[in-house]
Motif scaffolding. Structure first.
Motif, short mmCIF file in Angstrom:
data_model
loop_
_atom_site.label_atom_id
_atom_site.label_comp_id
_atom_site.label_asym_id
_atom_site.label_seq_id
_atom_site.Cartn_x
_atom_site.Cartn_y
_atom_site.Cartn_z
N TYR A 206 93.20 -12.31 57.74
CA TYR A 206 92.45 -12.92 58.83
C TYR A 206 92.11 -14.39 58.61
CZ TYR A 206 91.83 -7.89 59.25
OH TYR A 206 92.07 -6.53 59.30
N THR A 207 92.75 -15.04 57.65
CA THR A 207 92.43 -16.42 57.36
C THR A 207 93.69 -17.28 57.26
OG1 THR A 207 92.44 -15.96 54.98
CG2 THR A 207 90.32 -15.85 56.10
N ALA A 208 93.52 -18.58 57.43
CA ALA A 208 94.63 -19.52 57.25
C ALA A 208 94.13 -20.81 56.61
CB ALA A 208 95.31 -19.81 58.59
N ALA A 209 93.27 -21.55 57.32
CA ALA A 209 92.77 -22.82 56.78
C ALA A 209 92.00 -22.59 55.49
CB ALA A 209 91.87 -23.51 57.82
N SER A 210 92.12 -23.55 54.59
CA SER A 210 91.40 -23.55 53.30
C SER A 210 91.72 -22.33 52.45
CB SER A 210 89.87 -23.63 53.55
OG SER A 210 89.54 -24.79 54.26
N THR A 211 92.91 -21.79 52.58
CA THR A 211 93.30 -20.63 51.78
C THR A 211 94.71 -20.81 51.25
OG1 THR A 211 94.21 -19.44 53.69
CG2 THR A 211 91.90 -19.04 53.16
N VAL A 212 95.02 -20.07 50.17
CA VAL A 212 96.40 -20.01 49.69
C VAL A 212 97.26 -19.35 50.78
CG1 VAL A 212 97.93 -19.03 47.95
CG2 VAL A 212 95.68 -19.90 47.29
N PRO A 213 98.39 -19.94 51.14
CA PRO A 213 99.17 -19.46 52.30
C PRO A 213 99.96 -18.19 52.01
CG PRO A 213 100.28 -21.31 51.28
CD PRO A 213 98.97 -21.15 50.55
N HIS B 235 98.71 -34.63 52.88
CA HIS B 235 100.00 -34.80 52.21
C HIS B 235 100.87 -35.79 52.99
CE1 HIS B 235 103.63 -33.84 49.99
NE2 HIS B 235 102.94 -33.02 49.22
N LYS B 236 101.60 -36.63 52.28
CA LYS B 236 102.47 -37.61 52.93
C LYS B 236 103.43 -36.93 53.91
CE LYS B 236 104.58 -41.65 53.48
NZ LYS B 236 103.93 -42.78 54.16
N ARG B 237 103.99 -35.78 53.50
CA ARG B 237 104.85 -35.00 54.41
C ARG B 237 104.06 -33.79 54.89
NH1 ARG B 237 110.30 -34.33 50.88
NH2 ARG B 237 108.82 -32.94 49.85
N CYS B 238 103.51 -33.90 56.09
CA CYS B 238 102.75 -32.79 56.66
C CYS B 238 103.63 -32.05 57.66
CB CYS B 238 101.50 -33.30 57.36
SG CYS B 238 100.60 -32.00 58.24
N PHE B 239 103.85 -30.76 57.39
CA PHE B 239 104.73 -29.94 58.22
C PHE B 239 103.97 -29.07 59.23
CE2 PHE B 239 107.09 -30.33 54.11
CZ PHE B 239 108.16 -31.08 54.59
N MET B 240 102.65 -29.15 59.22
CA MET B 240 101.87 -28.22 60.03
C MET B 240 102.11 -28.39 61.53
SD MET B 240 100.51 -26.30 57.87
CE MET B 240 99.57 -25.32 59.02
N GLY B 241 102.34 -29.62 61.97
CA GLY B 241 102.58 -29.85 63.40
C GLY B 241 103.83 -29.18 63.90
N LEU B 242 104.81 -28.99 63.02
CA LEU B 242 106.04 -28.29 63.40
C LEU B 242 105.87 -26.78 63.31
CD1 LEU B 242 108.64 -30.53 61.52
CD2 LEU B 242 108.24 -30.47 63.99
N LEU B 243 105.20 -26.33 62.25
CA LEU B 243 105.05 -24.90 62.01
C LEU B 243 103.97 -24.27 62.89
CD1 LEU B 243 105.84 -22.48 60.09
CD2 LEU B 243 103.86 -23.15 58.71
N ASN C 280 100.61 -27.15 52.93
CA ASN C 280 101.57 -28.25 52.78
C ASN C 280 102.14 -28.32 51.37
OD1 ASN C 280 102.26 -29.77 55.13
ND2 ASN C 280 100.12 -30.40 55.30
N ASN C 281 101.35 -27.98 50.37
CA ASN C 281 101.88 -27.95 49.00
C ASN C 281 103.01 -26.93 48.89
OD1 ASN C 281 100.14 -29.94 48.09
ND2 ASN C 281 98.61 -28.48 47.36
N PHE C 282 102.81 -25.76 49.49
CA PHE C 282 103.84 -24.72 49.46
C PHE C 282 105.09 -25.17 50.23
CE2 PHE C 282 105.99 -21.20 51.54
CZ PHE C 282 106.29 -20.36 50.47
N LEU C 283 104.88 -25.70 51.44
CA LEU C 283 106.01 -26.10 52.28
C LEU C 283 106.79 -27.25 51.65
CD1 LEU C 283 104.22 -25.87 55.74
CD2 LEU C 283 106.04 -24.36 54.92
N ASN C 284 106.08 -28.18 51.03
CA ASN C 284 106.77 -29.29 50.36
C ASN C 284 107.57 -28.81 49.16
OD1 ASN C 284 106.23 -32.36 51.16
ND2 ASN C 284 104.47 -31.14 51.84
N ALA C 285 107.03 -27.83 48.43
CA ALA C 285 107.77 -27.27 47.29
C ALA C 285 109.03 -26.57 47.77
CB ALA C 285 106.88 -26.30 46.51
N ALA C 286 108.92 -25.82 48.88
CA ALA C 286 110.10 -25.14 49.43
C ALA C 286 111.12 -26.16 49.94
CB ALA C 286 109.67 -24.21 50.56
#
Length: 321
Positions: free
Chosen positions: A5-12, A232-240, A303-309
């Motif tokens: 039930y959570t997303a923000a401020s949590t491990v994805p 993060h310099k590369r923020c993917f949230m707007g796409l996802l 974003n840390n997870f998405l950038n690593a992927a």
């Protein structure tokens, strides 16, 4: 499981469950999975902690534009849509029509509301929702009569409680938790006032009080918002996970209202990747937002997870985990 039930401020954790997302990121193509839509700025309340309190309340999205927008997002792969604020979605006259539209396309839908206007709402629509979350706070005494009929309709119900006063409104909080337990809600999320900069740790204080009062907090999710990171310099949230404002801006996330110092408390072009008129172009061009513009980010773990992927194809010695 509370992490459902959570997303923000949590491990994805949810990103680990969807190979389509991680595979897409590795191939440098990210598509929308969850669309958050702010249909209107209208609201029956003016909460001190709400970013919408001083906005143009006449602003709302045309229902035909909202449907066309969702058709495009669904065509790109969107699996879920949350109707949120902005204002209160129940103040949007065409909300039942929009929920039916989403449901007819087999897309999960959710509602975030303060619940005040349930008395004027077609409650038969509620079972079409995957979940519904009711916003409450220290600033307003909880009135279960406002929602008692609505919560009898079948969906996953929850509360989000904002610690909006300098001292937690203990009786109010206990009444909310007790009601959630009685009605078998999925959870009660208790969060800091995101606009409060005092540094006071109300959550730990509240935990101690509730523990001493023998309150059943098994459904409570504690979500502090005092801690944040630079974007993060590369923020993917707007796409996802695009967040759409009533005037059609494709904002990077719901948190951009609070991303600057001081916070803008609105959705602006500075923190967007376009408008609903150029959705196809946004994804063709893969418009990655420069998140370093954000002095406060609540999706840094995502974003840390998405950038690593994103960078994982260039790794060597992959067996040495």
């Amino acid at each position: 499981m509370k992490e459902s039930y959570t997303a923000a401020s949590t491990v994805p954790a949810k990103l680990f469950c969807d190979n389509l997302i991680t595979d897409a990121v590795r191939s440098h193509r990210i598509y929308p999975t969850h669309v958050q839509v702010n249909l209107t700025n209208k609201c029956p309340l003016k909460c001190s902690f709400c970013s919408c309190a001083k906005r143009d309340v006449s602003l709302e999205m045309n229902i035909n534009d909202a449907k066309k927008m969702m058709e495009q997002f669904i065509g790109l792969g969107a699996k879920a849509c949350t109707m949120t604020g902005g204002g209160d979605p129940l103040a949007y006259r065409d909300l039942p029509e929009f929920i039916k539209f989403i449901s007819d396309r087999k897309v999960d839908s959710a509602l975030v509301t303060n619940g005040v206007l349930f008395k004027n709402f077609d409650l038969d629509i509620i079972p079409l929702l995957t979940w519904a979350r009711i916003s409450v706070s220290d600033s307003r005494t909880f009135n279960k009569m406002e929602i008692k009929d609505a919560v009898q309709e079948k969906t996953d119900w929850s509360f989000s409680y904002v610690l909006s006063e300098s001292r937690p409104y203990i009786v109010n909080i206990i009444n909310v938790i007790d009601f959630a337990n009685e009605q078998n809600f999925t959870h009660v999320r208790i969060v800091d006032d995101i606009l409060d900069t005092s540094g006071e740790n109300r959550i730990d204080l509240l935990k101690d009080i509730l523990n001493k009062s023998k309150v059943d907090t098994s459904k409570v999710i504690w979500q502090g918002r005092k801690d944040s990171a630079v974007g993060h310099k590369r923020c993917f949230m707007g796409l996802l996970k695009p967040n759409i404002s009533p005037d059609g801006l494709v904002a990077v996330c719901c948190g951009v209202q609070y991303a600057s110092t001081p916070p803008i408390l609105d959705f602006t072009r500075l923190y967007s990747i376009g408008t609903i008129k150029d959705i196809e172009q946004i994804y063709e061009e893969q418009r990655i937002f420069d998140g370093s513009l954000c002095s406060r980010c609540f999706y840094s773990d995502y974003n840390n997870f998405l950038n690593a992927a994103w960078d994982s194809n260039s790794l060597q010695h992959k067996s040495f985990v």
